[in-house]
Design a protein around this motif. Structure first.
Motif, short mmCIF file in Angstrom:
data_model
loop_
_atom_site.label_atom_id
_atom_site.label_comp_id
_atom_site.label_asym_id
_atom_site.label_seq_id
_atom_site.Cartn_x
_atom_site.Cartn_y
_atom_site.Cartn_z
N GLY A 93 -14.07 3.31 2.55
CA GLY A 93 -13.78 1.90 2.52
C GLY A 93 -12.87 1.43 1.41
O GLY A 93 -12.00 0.60 1.63
N THR A 94 -13.06 1.92 0.20
CA THR A 94 -12.27 1.42 -0.92
C THR A 94 -11.01 2.26 -1.11
O THR A 94 -10.94 3.42 -0.69
CB THR A 94 -13.09 1.46 -2.22
OG1 THR A 94 -13.33 2.84 -2.59
CG2 THR A 94 -14.42 0.76 -2.04
N GLU A 95 -10.02 1.66 -1.75
CA GLU A 95 -8.78 2.38 -2.01
C GLU A 95 -9.04 3.58 -2.93
O GLU A 95 -8.42 4.63 -2.78
CB GLU A 95 -7.75 1.44 -2.63
CG GLU A 95 -7.23 0.38 -1.67
CD GLU A 95 -6.62 0.99 -0.42
OE1 GLU A 95 -5.86 1.98 -0.54
OE2 GLU A 95 -6.92 0.50 0.69
N GLU A 96 -9.95 3.40 -3.87
CA GLU A 96 -10.27 4.49 -4.80
C GLU A 96 -10.87 5.67 -4.04
O GLU A 96 -10.51 6.83 -4.28
CB GLU A 96 -11.25 4.00 -5.86
CG GLU A 96 -11.62 5.07 -6.88
CD GLU A 96 -12.63 4.56 -7.91
OE1 GLU A 96 -13.00 5.35 -8.79
OE2 GLU A 96 -13.04 3.39 -7.80
N ALA A 97 -11.79 5.37 -3.11
CA ALA A 97 -12.42 6.44 -2.34
C ALA A 97 -11.42 7.12 -1.42
O ALA A 97 -11.44 8.34 -1.25
CB ALA A 97 -13.60 5.88 -1.53
N LYS A 98 -10.54 6.33 -0.81
CA LYS A 98 -9.52 6.91 0.06
C LYS A 98 -8.61 7.85 -0.72
O LYS A 98 -8.25 8.93 -0.25
CB LYS A 98 -8.68 5.80 0.71
CG LYS A 98 -9.38 5.05 1.82
CD LYS A 98 -8.46 4.00 2.41
CE LYS A 98 -9.16 3.20 3.51
NZ LYS A 98 -8.28 2.16 4.07
N ALA A 99 -8.21 7.41 -1.92
CA ALA A 99 -7.33 8.25 -2.74
C ALA A 99 -8.02 9.55 -3.13
O ALA A 99 -7.41 10.63 -3.10
CB ALA A 99 -6.90 7.48 -3.99
N ALA A 100 -9.32 9.46 -3.48
CA ALA A 100 -10.07 10.66 -3.84
C ALA A 100 -10.16 11.60 -2.65
O ALA A 100 -9.98 12.82 -2.79
CB ALA A 100 -11.47 10.28 -4.33
N TYR A 101 -10.44 11.04 -1.48
CA TYR A 101 -10.52 11.86 -0.26
C TYR A 101 -9.18 12.51 0.06
O TYR A 101 -9.11 13.70 0.40
CB TYR A 101 -10.99 11.01 0.91
CG TYR A 101 -10.81 11.67 2.25
CD1 TYR A 101 -11.59 12.77 2.61
CD2 TYR A 101 -9.86 11.22 3.15
CE1 TYR A 101 -11.42 13.39 3.83
CE2 TYR A 101 -9.69 11.84 4.38
CZ TYR A 101 -10.47 12.92 4.72
OH TYR A 101 -10.30 13.54 5.92
#
Length: 267
Positions: free
Chosen positions: A11-19
């Motif tokens: 959901g978050t941009e931070e989580a997307k970037a980590a993924y």
């Protein structure tokens, strides 16, 4: 490259970037030959975050980076935080989905038949092949499973063993019958149908979560073991603690005085 369908799970941009950073390597490497500890994965994230904070200490960070590649893979230090972030984000979604599915009723007759057949096949496989390392590992994994989804998966995996080793099992008149594998697959389909859990997205999500978890647990162990060794002549070594120890400590701290045993693993 990241799977764009799976990317949408974060959901978050931070989580997307980590993924996305994780996907640059995780699908191109074989899963480690490591058995993760039997812990609540949602609480394991806290242990991972504590370890992240520890290795960010400049002295510890420098010590790890000075180790030769033959002793420690420095990529672990950059990959580990992204794995933790991805595990946390995806785990929250899977647990939310599990809550929704808990309100779905699988017919009791199917559950009774499935439970009975799973136990029968488990004992048969254990009796005949339990001393084989691969089978022993499978049985260990099956013992951890809980819930309807796990029951369906257990039946599928046990059916596969029975089909592969049919010639060794046909003489077991007590546990084996010619329809036991096909019955196991039928019951697994019935359970999944009741849960509406056969869609591709859900299966991909579960596989992704397990892959991320296995790498996260393995990297944690690598950092822990290396830290204990690198600082073996220093009190710093005691700051490296096993994941299971942190989770148990957290569970005791949050557990009401009159509560029962710790709940089974989540997600």
């Amino acid at each position: 490259m990241p799977d764009t369908e799976l990317e949408g799970l974060f959901g978050t941009e931070e989580a997307k970037a980590a993924y996305n950073r994780t996907c640059e390597w995780i699908f191109n490497e074989p899963e480690p030959g490591y058995t993760p500890p039997l812990v609540d994965k949602s609480k394991a994230v806290t242990a991972c975050m504590e370890l992240e904070n520890l290795i960010q200490d400049p002295m510890i960070d420098q010590a790890f980076k000075s180790l030769p590649p033959s002793l420690f893979d420095a990529r672990i230090l950059t990959r580990f935080p992204d794995l933790t972030q991805s595990l946390w984000s995806l785990g929250n979604q899977i647990n939310a989905q599990a809550v929704m599915e808990s309100h779905t009723r699988v017919p009791q007759a199917i559950l009774d038949e499935a439970d009975g057949l799973r136990d029968r096949l488990f004992e048969m496989v254990k009796y005949h092949f339990g001393n084989e390392p691969a089978i022993a590992q499978l049985l260990t994994e099956l013992r951890r499973n809980v819930g309807y989804m796990d029951l369906a998966k257990d039946l599928e995996r046990l059916a596969g063993v029975v089909e592969d080793r049919k010639e060794d099992l046909v003489h077991d008149k007590r546990h084996y019958d010619e329809n036991c594998a096909s019955d196991a697959r039928r019951l697994a389909r019935e359970i999944l149908k009741s849960l509406n859990a056969t869609d591709t997205d859900k299966i991909k999500k579960a596989h992704l979560y397990q892959r991320i978890w296995k790498f996260t647990a393995f990297y944690y162990a690598e950092i822990y073991q290396t830290g204990r060794w690198a600082f073996r002549n220093s009190p710093v070594a005691e700051r490296f603690v096993t994941m299971a120890s942190i989770v148990r400590k957290s569970s005791r701290k949050n557990k009401p005085a009159n509560s029962g045993d710790e709940s089974p693993n989540k997600a």
